[in-house]
Every structure is written in structure tokens, then in C-alpha cells.
Design a protein around this motif. Structure first.
Motif, mmCIF file in Angstrom:
data_model
loop_
_atom_site.group_PDB
_atom_site.id
_atom_site.type_symbol
_atom_site.label_atom_id
_atom_site.label_comp_id
_atom_site.label_asym_id
_atom_site.label_seq_id
_atom_site.Cartn_x
_atom_site.Cartn_y
_atom_site.Cartn_z
ATOM 1 N N UNK A 116 0.797 -1.228 0.000
ATOM 2 C CA UNK A 116 0.000 0.000 0.000
ATOM 3 C C UNK A 116 0.831 1.280 0.000
ATOM 4 N N UNK A 117 2.140 1.162 -0.158
ATOM 5 C CA UNK A 117 2.961 2.366 -0.276
ATOM 6 C C UNK A 117 2.859 2.925 -1.687
ATOM 7 N N UNK A 118 2.827 4.241 -1.780
ATOM 8 C CA UNK A 118 2.781 4.917 -3.073
ATOM 9 C C UNK A 118 3.985 5.842 -3.159
ATOM 10 N N UNK A 119 4.766 5.697 -4.219
ATOM 11 C CA UNK A 119 5.946 6.527 -4.427
ATOM 12 C C UNK A 119 5.750 7.330 -5.704
ATOM 13 N N UNK A 120 5.801 8.653 -5.596
ATOM 14 C CA UNK A 120 5.598 9.519 -6.750
ATOM 15 C C UNK A 120 6.834 10.366 -6.999
ATOM 16 N N UNK A 130 12.857 -4.029 -3.943
ATOM 17 C CA UNK A 130 11.701 -4.585 -4.643
ATOM 18 C C UNK A 130 10.500 -3.643 -4.552
ATOM 19 N N UNK A 131 9.578 -3.848 -5.474
ATOM 20 C CA UNK A 131 8.274 -3.175 -5.410
ATOM 21 C C UNK A 131 7.247 -4.280 -5.194
ATOM 22 N N UNK A 132 6.681 -4.357 -3.995
ATOM 23 C CA UNK A 132 5.789 -5.447 -3.638
ATOM 24 C C UNK A 132 4.435 -5.320 -4.343
ATOM 25 N N UNK A 133 3.654 -6.427 -4.368
ATOM 26 C CA UNK A 133 2.417 -6.467 -5.165
ATOM 27 C C UNK A 133 1.437 -5.323 -4.954
ATOM 28 N N UNK A 134 1.257 -4.869 -3.725
ATOM 29 C CA UNK A 134 0.274 -3.808 -3.465
ATOM 30 C C UNK A 134 0.879 -2.412 -3.477
ATOM 31 N N UNK A 135 2.160 -2.295 -3.821
ATOM 32 C CA UNK A 135 2.812 -0.989 -3.880
ATOM 33 C C UNK A 135 2.625 -0.362 -5.251
ATOM 34 N N UNK A 151 4.589 -4.923 -8.150
ATOM 35 C CA UNK A 151 3.446 -4.029 -7.998
ATOM 36 C C UNK A 151 3.071 -3.273 -9.253
ATOM 37 N N UNK A 152 2.504 -2.086 -9.049
ATOM 38 C CA UNK A 152 2.000 -1.255 -10.142
ATOM 39 C C UNK A 152 2.970 -0.119 -10.431
ATOM 40 N N UNK A 153 3.269 0.075 -11.705
ATOM 41 C CA UNK A 153 4.180 1.141 -12.112
ATOM 42 C C UNK A 153 3.574 1.936 -13.260
#
Length: 214
Positions: A116-120, A130-135, A151-153
Motif C-alpha cells: 500500500x505504499x505509493x511513491x511519486x 523490490x516493489x511489492x504487489x500492493x505498492x 506491484x503497479x508502475x
């Protein structure tokens, strides 16, 4: 004494190997002498840095970085984990970083991006982990993941179709570049067929995966 501290360098990276049984203070003294003697060889170099031989705390890493800054003109762009693909990681990270520094933009994120982390980012970003599935990662420029992308990119979020996504392992839940979204099944199939680090780019109205290095 030379065997207690070994410094290896390449065009893109610097690896410092430290004896695991020697007092850390002694190793720092040896490291200082080595960098004093070799400072002229590293003038204005831009490098990624890794450590091997023994685990280090963040404080110990910072002390080594202080020595490098004190005795040399090396610009350490980031610290990465030691592994057998260091040269490849250094190349992709350093070339990306130099380009962004010249534009006075771009950033690094060190560590795994968790649930659930969001990086902008207003520019490009290099993620050292790593970027985990819910990130989720959203960048107006490129996204480089020195780890596994689960995760989502969204790269090129402002509409830049020339943006790209790089990852050592590409298994994204969702992948988008500008206004083009990749079909998850196609990305998965292409990822399985390509060994090693991969780059995702837009060609026409579709996102394709290619090997990062031929």
C-alpha cells in the motif's frame, strides 16, 4: 594488511571488501590510507558503491562514505547490494543517474516499497529494492527497479511515451507508460521468455519487453 581491505573498481562501480574478523576502526584506518594513495585515479568519477566481506550497519556505511568524500573527488551516486550482476546494475543505475543529474532532477529510493505504499516522482526514479504487489510507483520520467517489480508502475505519467521501465525481474501487477497500459498476460509471457534484467518500452500502441543488455 592489504588483504584486510580490498578496493575493486570498474567504469561504473566501486566495491569495497572488508575482512569480517578485524576491528572496524582498524579497517577504517586502512581504508583512509588506501584512498589517500589512490585519490588521483578517481578524480571526478561518478560511481555506484557496494560492500562485501562483512555485513555493515547504516552508520558504518556512512563512516566509509565520509572517508571517500574526504580523500577523493568520487561522486557516489548510490549504494547497492553486492551480487554477481553488479557491473550490469552499476551501468544501468549510473548512466540513468548521470543523465538525471545533468538535468538537475531524478531521485533514488533505497529499500523495498511495501504494501500500500505509493511513491511519486516529478522526474525519474531509481528504486534500490523490490516493489511489492500492493505498492505503486508513479513517475513523470523513467522507473528503474534494482530488484523485483511485483506491484503497479506508471512511467511517463505526464504523457511521455519515450519513458521506460527497467527491472531485474519484471512481474508487475500493472504496467503503464504514458497513456499505454500493458496487458498483464502478455507481459508475463514475454518476461518468462527473457532472461535477466528487462526494459519495458512503448512501440506504437503497445508496451514491449526487451532484454536490458543484448
Amino acid at each position: 594488511m592489504d588483504r584486510l581491505v580490498t578496493i575493486r573498481s570498474s567504469r561504473y562501480g566501486l566495491d569495497i571488501e572488508l575482512d569480517q574478523n578485524t576491528d572496524f576502526g582498524i579497517l577504517l584506518d586502512i581504508l583512509s590510507e588506501k584512498f589517500k594513495e589512490s585519490a588521483r585515479f578517481f578524480k571526478d568519477a561518478k560511481m555506484a558503491l557496494s560492500f562485501s566481506g562483512r555485513p555493515l550497519s547504516r552508520e558504518e556505511e556512512d563512516l566509509i562514505l565520509e572517508i571517500i568524500s574526504k580523500y577523493t573527488q568520487i561522486d557516489i551516486l548510490c549504494v547497492v547490494e553486492q551480487n554477481d550482476k553488479n557491473e550490469l546494475l552499476y551501468r544501468s543505475i549510473v548512466e540513468q543517474s548521470i543523465s538525471e543529474k545533468e538535468k538537475r532532477e531524478g531521485q533514488f529510493y533505497r529499500g523495498t516499497l511495501g504494501k500500500r505504499q505509493v511513491l511519486e516522482s516529478e522526474s525519474s526514479i531509481v528504486i534500490l529494492g523490490d516493489v511489492e504487489p500492493d505498492a505503486r510507483v508513479v513517475a513523470k520520467g523513467n522507473v528503474v527497479v534494482v530488484g523485483t517489480l511485483y506491484g503497479t508502475v506508471h512511467a511517463g505519467a505526464a504523457g511521455d511515451r519515450d519513458a521506460f521501465v527497467v527491472a531485474l525481474s519484471m512481474q508487475p501487477r500493472q504496467l503503464r507508460i504514458a497513456d499505454v497500459e500493458a496487458k498483464r498476460q502478455i507481459i508475463y509471457q514475454e518476461s518468462v521468455s527473457i532472461k535477466g534484467p528487462k526494459i519495458a518500452v512503448v512501440d506504437g500502441n503497445r508496451i514491449y519487453l526487451d532484454p536490458l543488455m543484448d
